[in-house]
Scaffold this motif. Structure first.
Motif, PDB file in Angstrom:
ATOM      1  N   UNK A  22     -23.774  35.012  53.703  1.00 21.15           N
ATOM      2  CA  UNK A  22     -24.585  35.898  54.520  1.00 21.15           C
ATOM      3  C   UNK A  22     -26.033  35.964  54.033  1.00 21.15           C
ATOM      4  N   UNK A  23     -26.934  35.965  54.979  1.00 17.44           N
ATOM      5  CA  UNK A  23     -28.345  36.260  54.725  1.00 17.44           C
ATOM      6  C   UNK A  23     -28.607  37.596  55.410  1.00 17.44           C
ATOM      7  N   UNK A  24     -28.323  38.681  54.692  1.00 18.93           N
ATOM      8  CA  UNK A  24     -28.367  40.010  55.302  1.00 18.93           C
ATOM      9  C   UNK A  24     -29.757  40.402  55.806  1.00 18.93           C
ATOM     10  N   UNK A  25     -30.829  40.178  55.041  1.00 19.84           N
ATOM     11  CA  UNK A  25     -32.148  40.570  55.557  1.00 19.84           C
ATOM     12  C   UNK A  25     -32.517  39.880  56.863  1.00 19.84           C
ATOM     13  N   UNK A  26     -32.091  38.616  57.031  1.00 26.91           N
ATOM     14  CA  UNK A  26     -32.430  37.863  58.239  1.00 26.91           C
ATOM     15  C   UNK A  26     -31.375  37.993  59.332  1.00 26.91           C
ATOM     16  N   UNK A  27     -30.272  38.717  59.035  1.00 25.38           N
ATOM     17  CA  UNK A  27     -29.173  38.901  59.995  1.00 25.38           C
ATOM     18  C   UNK A  27     -28.646  37.553  60.483  1.00 25.38           C
ATOM     19  N   UNK A  28     -28.293  36.689  59.554  1.00 18.21           N
ATOM     20  CA  UNK A  28     -27.806  35.363  59.911  1.00 18.21           C
ATOM     21  C   UNK A  28     -26.867  34.836  58.829  1.00 18.21           C
ATOM     22  N   UNK A  29     -26.091  33.819  59.196  1.00 18.35           N
ATOM     23  CA  UNK A  29     -25.181  33.160  58.257  1.00 18.35           C
ATOM     24  C   UNK A  29     -24.939  31.740  58.729  1.00 18.35           C
ATOM     25  N   UNK A  30     -24.632  30.873  57.791  1.00 17.92           N
ATOM     26  CA  UNK A  30     -24.350  29.485  58.118  1.00 17.92           C
ATOM     27  C   UNK A  30     -22.841  29.315  58.255  1.00 17.92           C
ATOM     28  N   UNK A  31     -22.403  28.707  59.366  1.00 19.30           N
ATOM     29  CA  UNK A  31     -20.973  28.500  59.606  1.00 19.30           C
ATOM     30  C   UNK A  31     -20.703  27.020  59.858  1.00 19.30           C
ATOM     31  N   UNK A  32     -19.430  26.663  59.795  1.00 19.79           N
ATOM     32  CA  UNK A  32     -18.981  25.328  60.174  1.00 19.79           C
ATOM     33  C   UNK A  32     -18.391  25.411  61.568  1.00 19.79           C
ATOM     34  N   UNK A  33     -18.880  24.577  62.475  1.00 21.12           N
ATOM     35  CA  UNK A  33     -18.431  24.635  63.868  1.00 21.12           C
ATOM     36  C   UNK A  33     -17.124  23.898  64.050  1.00 21.12           C
ATOM     37  N   UNK A  34     -16.588  23.977  65.262  1.00 20.66           N
ATOM     38  CA  UNK A  34     -15.311  23.353  65.597  1.00 20.66           C
ATOM     39  C   UNK A  34     -15.330  21.852  65.333  1.00 20.66           C
ATOM     40  N   UNK A  35     -16.472  21.202  65.563  1.00 15.99           N
ATOM     41  CA  UNK A  35     -16.567  19.757  65.356  1.00 15.99           C
ATOM     42  C   UNK A  35     -16.923  19.346  63.951  1.00 15.99           C
ATOM     43  N   UNK A  36     -17.108  20.327  63.044  1.00 22.51           N
ATOM     44  CA  UNK A  36     -17.432  20.010  61.662  1.00 22.51           C
ATOM     45  C   UNK A  36     -18.910  20.120  61.337  1.00 22.51           C
ATOM     46  N   UNK A  37     -19.761  20.356  62.344  1.00 23.63           N
ATOM     47  CA  UNK A  37     -21.192  20.528  62.094  1.00 23.63           C
ATOM     48  C   UNK A  37     -21.454  21.927  61.526  1.00 23.63           C
ATOM     49  N   UNK A  38     -22.645  22.105  60.964  1.00 24.44           N
ATOM     50  CA  UNK A  38     -23.039  23.424  60.485  1.00 24.44           C
ATOM     51  C   UNK A  38     -24.147  23.973  61.368  1.00 24.44           C
ATOM     52  N   UNK A  39     -24.165  25.296  61.526  1.00 22.03           N
ATOM     53  CA  UNK A  39     -25.187  25.937  62.338  1.00 22.03           C
ATOM     54  C   UNK A  39     -25.358  27.378  61.860  1.00 22.03           C
ATOM     55  N   UNK A  40     -26.458  27.987  62.255  1.00 17.06           N
ATOM     56  CA  UNK A  40     -26.696  29.384  61.956  1.00 17.06           C
ATOM     57  C   UNK A  40     -26.168  30.255  63.086  1.00 17.06           C
ATOM     58  N   UNK A  53     -23.314  47.841  59.653  1.00 19.25           N
ATOM     59  CA  UNK A  53     -21.924  47.914  59.190  1.00 19.25           C
ATOM     60  C   UNK A  53     -21.644  47.016  57.994  1.00 19.25           C
ATOM     61  N   UNK A  54     -22.285  45.875  57.923  1.00 19.16           N
ATOM     62  CA  UNK A  54     -21.948  44.878  56.894  1.00 19.16           C
ATOM     63  C   UNK A  54     -22.050  45.403  55.455  1.00 19.16           C
ATOM     64  N   UNK A  55     -23.128  46.084  55.065  1.00 15.23           N
ATOM     65  CA  UNK A  55     -23.181  46.561  53.677  1.00 15.23           C
ATOM     66  C   UNK A  55     -22.024  47.488  53.308  1.00 15.23           C
ATOM     67  N   UNK A  56     -21.601  48.312  54.252  1.00 13.86           N
ATOM     68  CA  UNK A  56     -20.451  49.189  53.987  1.00 13.86           C
ATOM     69  C   UNK A  56     -19.179  48.380  53.815  1.00 13.86           C
ATOM     70  N   UNK A  57     -19.014  47.330  54.611  1.00 16.50           N
ATOM     71  CA  UNK A  57     -17.822  46.492  54.502  1.00 16.50           C
ATOM     72  C   UNK A  57     -17.810  45.734  53.179  1.00 16.50           C
ATOM     73  N   UNK A  58     -18.943  45.192  52.776  1.00 16.95           N
ATOM     74  CA  UNK A  58     -19.021  44.394  51.547  1.00 16.95           C
ATOM     75  C   UNK A  58     -18.819  45.273  50.323  1.00 16.95           C
ATOM     76  N   UNK A  59     -19.379  46.476  50.357  1.00 18.59           N
ATOM     77  CA  UNK A  59     -19.190  47.476  49.292  1.00 18.59           C
ATOM     78  C   UNK A  59     -19.488  46.911  47.903  1.00 18.59           C
TER      79      UNK A  59
END
Length: 318
Positions: free
Chosen positions: A172-190, A200-206
């Motif tokens: 997670x890149x919390x300040x930028x509200x983004x994350x890098x994932x692996x797509x269905x075809x194996x590519x990566x994207x934001x 909500x995220x900071x409370x979940x990460x705790x």
């Protein structure tokens, strides 16, 4: 011609290693291929389907001893009552494994029987639900923080549930509200999310710094822990990554039958209703073509109601 085809099939069968592996060994070998293990989402999806199939067949039996009809019976027992899309997806996973065993490894293996046919998937124009329904669901006081965060993120990111569930805290890149994932075809994207998810995220990460973002309620038992991918266990809490099936069941329970994919579908539809360009929606959802995006960006019911009002006489509008 028919006789020639029969001879060819007989010749191929004659080149196979009839000793062969057990069901479990054949599954492990398939999951270890670069195409499968190279993508964690693909590996997790295939492993879930094939492990359940192995349990149904008896994992320690020789693969060569399994009959075609037993494959059909196992599929029916596990997913016979599932929706066509679920049946087709899981049937295809089992079929890919069996075809790999027979064609690539030349093991004597069963095949999908004719009775286990692919089911027709009807178009459903009610997949997109209103934004107000999603807001009401995610603001419920009895809703656990984990579910609230997951569903907000799925809606705001318009991403596939499997990719979001595979996220780790360090992705997670919390300040930028983004994350890098692996797509269905194996590519990566934001993927990106909005203000509601960001709150909500900071409370979940705790305070956690590493490990799966979305965790199961309990720590896994010894067998599950021993067989799980170490990346799916949180080193700080000892809890495992939340699985797709569990996430699906929870949304259906709290959301009165709502499905995980509907959050992604609704997001794309609402963006289309807001006149966001198809190119931007394609970049957000990770689709490869505009044609694929067009399935999602058909005007939603709210837009149809608004258009319908233009047909009313002026004095009756509003």
């Amino acid at each position: 011609m028919a006789a020639t085809v029969t001879k060819l099939k007989t010749a191929r069968r004659g080149t196979r290693n009839t000793s062969g592996p057990t069901v479990r060994a054949a599954i492990d070998a398939f999951l270890d291929t670069p195409k499968i293990k190279g993508n964690p989402n693909t590996l997790r999806a295939y492993a879930n389907v094939l492990d359940r199939t192995a349990d149904q067949l008896d994992a320690e039996r020789a693969l060569a001893d399994i009959a075609d009809a037993e494959i059909g019976d196992a599929l029916t027992e596990l997913w016979g009552d599932a929706k066509p899309a679920t049946w087709n997806r899981n049937r295809a996973a089992v079929g890919s494994w069996l075809a790999w065993c027979a064609d690539k490894q030349h093991w004597t293996a069963p095949a999908l029987p004719g009775s286990a046919e692919r089911q027709r998937e009807n178009n459903d124009d009610t997949k997109a639900v209103s934004r107000s329904r999603i807001d009401r669901l995610c603001r419920r006081r009895d809703l656990p923080l984990r579910e609230k965060t997951l569903w907000r993120m799925l809606y705001e990111s318009a991403s596939r549930a499997s990719a979001v569930l595979a996220l780790n805290v360090e992705d997670l890149d919390l300040p930028s509200k983004q994350a890098k994932i692996t797509t269905k075809g194996g590519d990566t994207m934001w993927i990106t999310w909005g203000t509601d998810t960001a709150h909500l995220l900071p409370r979940l990460i705790a305070g956690r710094e590493r490990g799966p973002l979305f965790l199961s309620e309990r720590r896994p038992g010894p067998h599950r822990k021993a067989t799980a991918d170490p990346r799916d266990i949180c080193s700080e809490t000892g809890r495992a990554r939340l699985g797709y099936d569990r996430a699906r069941v929870l949304l259906a329970h709290y959301g009165n039958g709502l499905r995980l994919h509907q959050l992604r579908h609704s997001s794309a539809t609402h963006l289309g209703d807001a006149n966001v360009s198809a190119n931007v929606i394609m970049a957000k959802t990770g689709h490869k073509s505009l044609r694929s995006v067009q399935r999602y960006v058909k005007p939603g019911l709210a837009a149809v109601h608004e258009a319908t009002e233009t047909l009313s006489s002026p004095r009756r509008r509003g």
